[in-house]
Design an enzyme around this catalytic site. Sequence first.
Site, PDB file in Angstrom:
ATOM      1  N   ARG A  18       0.807  -1.226   0.000  1.00  0.00           N
ATOM      2  CA  ARG A  18       0.000   0.000   0.000  1.00  0.00           C
ATOM      3  C   ARG A  18       0.838   1.274   0.000  1.00  0.00           C
ATOM      4  O   ARG A  18       0.507   2.250  -0.685  1.00  0.00           O
ATOM      5  CB  ARG A  18      -0.913  -0.019   1.233  1.00  0.00           C
ATOM      6  CG  ARG A  18      -1.862   1.148   1.345  1.00  0.00           C
ATOM      7  CD  ARG A  18      -2.738   1.008   2.575  1.00  0.00           C
ATOM      8  NE  ARG A  18      -1.996   1.107   3.823  1.00  0.00           N
ATOM      9  CZ  ARG A  18      -1.758   0.085   4.637  1.00  0.00           C
ATOM     10  NH1 ARG A  18      -2.182  -1.136   4.328  1.00  0.00           N
ATOM     11  NH2 ARG A  18      -1.080   0.277   5.762  1.00  0.00           N
ATOM     12  N   LYS A  98       8.415  -1.233  12.881  1.00  0.00           N
ATOM     13  CA  LYS A  98       8.384  -1.231  14.340  1.00  0.00           C
ATOM     14  C   LYS A  98       7.528  -2.393  14.841  1.00  0.00           C
ATOM     15  O   LYS A  98       6.664  -2.898  14.105  1.00  0.00           O
ATOM     16  CB  LYS A  98       7.878   0.113  14.864  1.00  0.00           C
ATOM     17  CG  LYS A  98       6.592   0.717  14.287  1.00  0.00           C
ATOM     18  CD  LYS A  98       5.473  -0.177  14.170  1.00  0.00           C
ATOM     19  CE  LYS A  98       4.245   0.342  13.544  1.00  0.00           C
ATOM     20  NZ  LYS A  98       3.354  -0.765  13.209  1.00  0.00           N
TER      21      LYS A  98
END
Length: 323
Positions: A18, A98
């Site tokens: 995306r 992360k």
Amino acid sequence: MKKIINIGILGCASIAERSIIPAILNLPKYFKLVAVASRSYEKADKFAKKFNCESVDSYDELIKRTDIDALYIPLPTGLHDEWVNKSIKLGKHIYAEKSVGLTLSQVKKMVDNSIKYNVGLMEGYMFQYHNQHKHLKELLSKGIIGDIRHFSSSFGFPPLDSGNFRYDEKLSGGALMDSAGYPLRAAFFILGDELKVTGASLFRDKITNSSLYGSAYLSGKNGIGASISFGFDNYYQCNYTIWGSKGKITVEKSFTPKPDEIPTFKLETKEDIEIIESEKDNHFEKSFIEFHNIIINKEKREKHYKEILQQSKSLQKINDLTR
């Protein structure tokens, strides 16, 4: 002329499809997308056809390629200990989503290996590179809200689909290793490196032991502190507020502005309430320009090593305080 870095994608995550791969393709002076790998060849092939690169049906095959300089790794955090370290030892520069590791000991090993094998390591808190935060810091430097007294930030959203990997404590670390990292990173970004986690609360699912929501307090110098809240079972929030002696500023969509959106700040003083517009920006592209910088400039890597360790140490502290 800037050196063009050959980059591979280790994992066909939705964020890669995306946002990240389109950002990389928009930076042809910085990167060349070479190949994408998945444990499913069909999935890798789908990505390769969409983004005009090669497909690889195993992670091992991709990381061993000598024509690839760097890797973007969007795998779940629980898989990073294996694949980040394997890739580093093969001389690959790493941009990992992360959190970069589940524990402080895992992260220390990654940083130590990065230094040993002379590679850059970057953690995917891309929001820091959006122009809105630069604009905000310019406003703060002008004393528009006086002296800072407190920082607060929230990032959380309604329940995810049943079976989502983020609920798996061993694979993703739950809300603590996912949504908590954003307001925590923002606190350091605004108030500086001297903050220390001094209090925390965390709700864990009784069956899976996965963290679902929580909060933490960080103490700084001169009595200035920060409070953060986060979760997977919350009314949606994505903001931070800086409270000063003469006013306050609230930043909405602080972590998730879309490239075509105009970010706004809400400035409140005793005289007025004002909505200030910033500029459109693409923080995915900006973060990869920074990744390129640390690949070609060794002296820029130390800052990221320190931030990664600081982030992991703080998340570990929250976890330890709530056991």
